[in-house]
Design a protein around this motif. Structure first.
Motif, PDB file in Angstrom:
ATOM      1  N   ARG A   1     -16.126  26.050 107.411  1.00  6.63           N
ATOM      2  CA  ARG A   1     -15.549  25.417 106.718  1.00  6.63           C
ATOM      3  C   ARG A   1     -14.207  25.979 106.033  1.00  6.63           C
ATOM      4  O   ARG A   1     -13.429  25.582 104.785  1.00  6.63           O
ATOM      5  N   ARG A   2     -14.937  27.422 106.327  1.00 10.24           N
ATOM      6  CA  ARG A   2     -13.709  28.194 105.737  1.00 10.24           C
ATOM      7  C   ARG A   2     -12.234  28.120 105.603  1.00 10.24           C
ATOM      8  O   ARG A   2     -11.778  28.482 104.940  1.00 10.24           O
TER       9      ARG A   2
ATOM     10  N   GLY B   1     -21.592  30.184 109.905  1.00 11.03           N
ATOM     11  CA  GLY B   1     -20.089  30.326 108.024  1.00 11.03           C
ATOM     12  C   GLY B   1     -20.091  30.900 107.221  1.00 11.03           C
ATOM     13  O   GLY B   1     -18.846  30.477 106.560  1.00 11.03           O
ATOM     14  N   ARG B   2     -20.542  31.908 107.156  1.00 14.14           N
ATOM     15  CA  ARG B   2     -21.082  33.128 105.545  1.00 14.14           C
ATOM     16  C   ARG B   2     -19.898  33.579 105.965  1.00 14.14           C
ATOM     17  O   ARG B   2     -19.565  34.520 104.938  1.00 14.14           O
TER      18      ARG B   2
ATOM     19  N   SER C   1     -12.941  35.906 105.293  1.00 18.57           N
ATOM     20  CA  SER C   1     -13.524  35.656 104.601  1.00 18.57           C
ATOM     21  C   SER C   1     -14.940  35.634 104.233  1.00 18.57           C
ATOM     22  O   SER C   1     -15.766  35.795 105.043  1.00 18.57           O
ATOM     23  N   PHE C   2     -16.128  35.896 102.556  1.00 20.39           N
ATOM     24  CA  PHE C   2     -17.238  36.287 103.009  1.00 20.39           C
ATOM     25  C   PHE C   2     -17.442  35.062 101.726  1.00 20.39           C
ATOM     26  O   PHE C   2     -17.237  34.432 100.860  1.00 20.39           O
TER      27      PHE C   2
ATOM     28  N   ARG D   1     -11.110  34.510  94.493  1.00 22.58           N
ATOM     29  CA  ARG D   1     -12.412  33.881  93.523  1.00 22.58           C
ATOM     30  C   ARG D   1     -13.525  33.225  95.020  1.00 22.58           C
ATOM     31  O   ARG D   1     -15.031  33.331  94.926  1.00 22.58           O
ATOM     32  N   LEU D   2     -12.277  32.949  96.100  1.00 21.38           N
ATOM     33  CA  LEU D   2     -13.725  32.556  96.893  1.00 21.38           C
ATOM     34  C   LEU D   2     -13.846  33.137  98.202  1.00 21.38           C
ATOM     35  O   LEU D   2     -15.154  33.046  98.962  1.00 21.38           O
ATOM     36  N   GLY D   3     -13.842  34.427  97.727  1.00 18.88           N
ATOM     37  CA  GLY D   3     -14.247  35.858  98.620  1.00 18.88           C
ATOM     38  C   GLY D   3     -13.280  35.900 100.054  1.00 18.88           C
ATOM     39  O   GLY D   3     -13.895  35.957 101.294  1.00 18.88           O
ATOM     40  N   GLU D   4     -11.508  35.234  99.846  1.00 22.10           N
ATOM     41  CA  GLU D   4     -11.470  35.301 100.874  1.00 22.10           C
ATOM     42  C   GLU D   4      -9.559  36.067 100.671  1.00 22.10           C
ATOM     43  O   GLU D   4      -9.399  36.621  99.550  1.00 22.10           O
TER      44      GLU D   4
END
Length: 262
Positions: free
Chosen positions: A15-16, A145-146, A164-165, A242-245
């Protein structure tokens, strides 16, 4: 071209990357004069990631065509009952056996199972199949997928690295080192640029700890801002942070022998 990989996958695992393709990279689909062709290369034992990719990219272009490619004939046969308008499955590998040029190729957890020496050849073979604005994404992620990373390439070569986190519960960003793409995973050692990048990421995370009281998103936004101020060539902004990316220019992290830049 290629070998059969383990093929393990999970629903929603990619999904990321899909969110990135349907976000900052959506212009590539919109720019296509024809129905864009997107390839899920090496989708594994279950075709679920191809099904999900079609659903997500249809929000950008309703006429997108997704082709799942697997080298295992058994996996292709198992996926065929799910074929539908806009979704097909064929047998193949890095030669990408579909007519014409393709607009996006996504290969996740595929080259991770190859030798590092195989990466440049595979990259070159796939990029030969891209359209003028086409993109190849070579990525790796954990089972749920985290944590995910991917290298983006076009016909000129590598462009960027994205990390991506899942920010909730993140202890140190360098945890993602074990999920680096094959081209970089063995380069996380002193003297290599990707090692310097992850060290800078950890340092900024520690320095941004006072922002944790405002939430992990605000802390990560501060981390990214610090990296940019320190001179790291980040290619995105707060909307993605803000999405961890984070996306950084390839030249800032590339090994010396894979340092094609744009």
């Amino acid at each position: 071209m290629g070998t059969v990989t383990r093929g393990t996958t999970n629903p929603n695992r990619l999904r990321r990357c899909d969110r990135w393709l349907a976000g900052p990279q959506a212009w590539r689909l919109r720019a296509a004069a024809h129905p864009p062709v997107v390839v899920d290369l090496g989708y594994g034992a279950s075709p679920v990631t191809a099904v999900e990719l079609l659903a997500r990219l249809r929000r950008v272009r309703s006429d997108v065509q997704v082709v799942g490619i697997e080298i295992s004939p058994e996996r292709v046969a198992a996926a065929l009952p799910l074929a539908a308008p806009g979704l097909s499955f064929v047998r193949g590998g890095f030669e990408v056996p579909v007519p014409g040029q393709v607009d996006i190729v996504r290969a996740f957890n595929v080259l991770r199972q190859y030798d590092e020496a195989d990466v440049p050849v595979a990259w070159s073979r796939v990029c030969e199949r891209l359209s003028a604005d086409g993109l190849f994404v070579d990525g790796t992620c954990d089972e749920l997928g985290r944590l995910a990373t991917w290298v983006a390439l076009d016909r000129s070569g590598p462009l960027s690295l994205t990390v991506s986190f899942r920010l909730a519960g993140l202890q140190t960003p360098s945890t993602i080192a074990e999920r680096l793409p094959k081209a970089l995973i063995h380069r996380n050692v002193p003297g290599e640029r990707v090692h310097e990048f992850l060290a800078a990421l950890d340092q900024a995370w520690a320095q941004a700890s006072p922002h944790a009281s405002y939430g992990s998103r605000q802390r990560f936004i501060q981390v990214a801002a610090q990296l940019r101020e320190a001179g790291w060539p980040l290619l995105d902004g707060p909307k993605r942070w803000r999405l961890g990316e984070l996306t950084v220019a390839w030249g800032a992290v590339a090994p010396a022998d894979l340092s094609q830049t744009r």
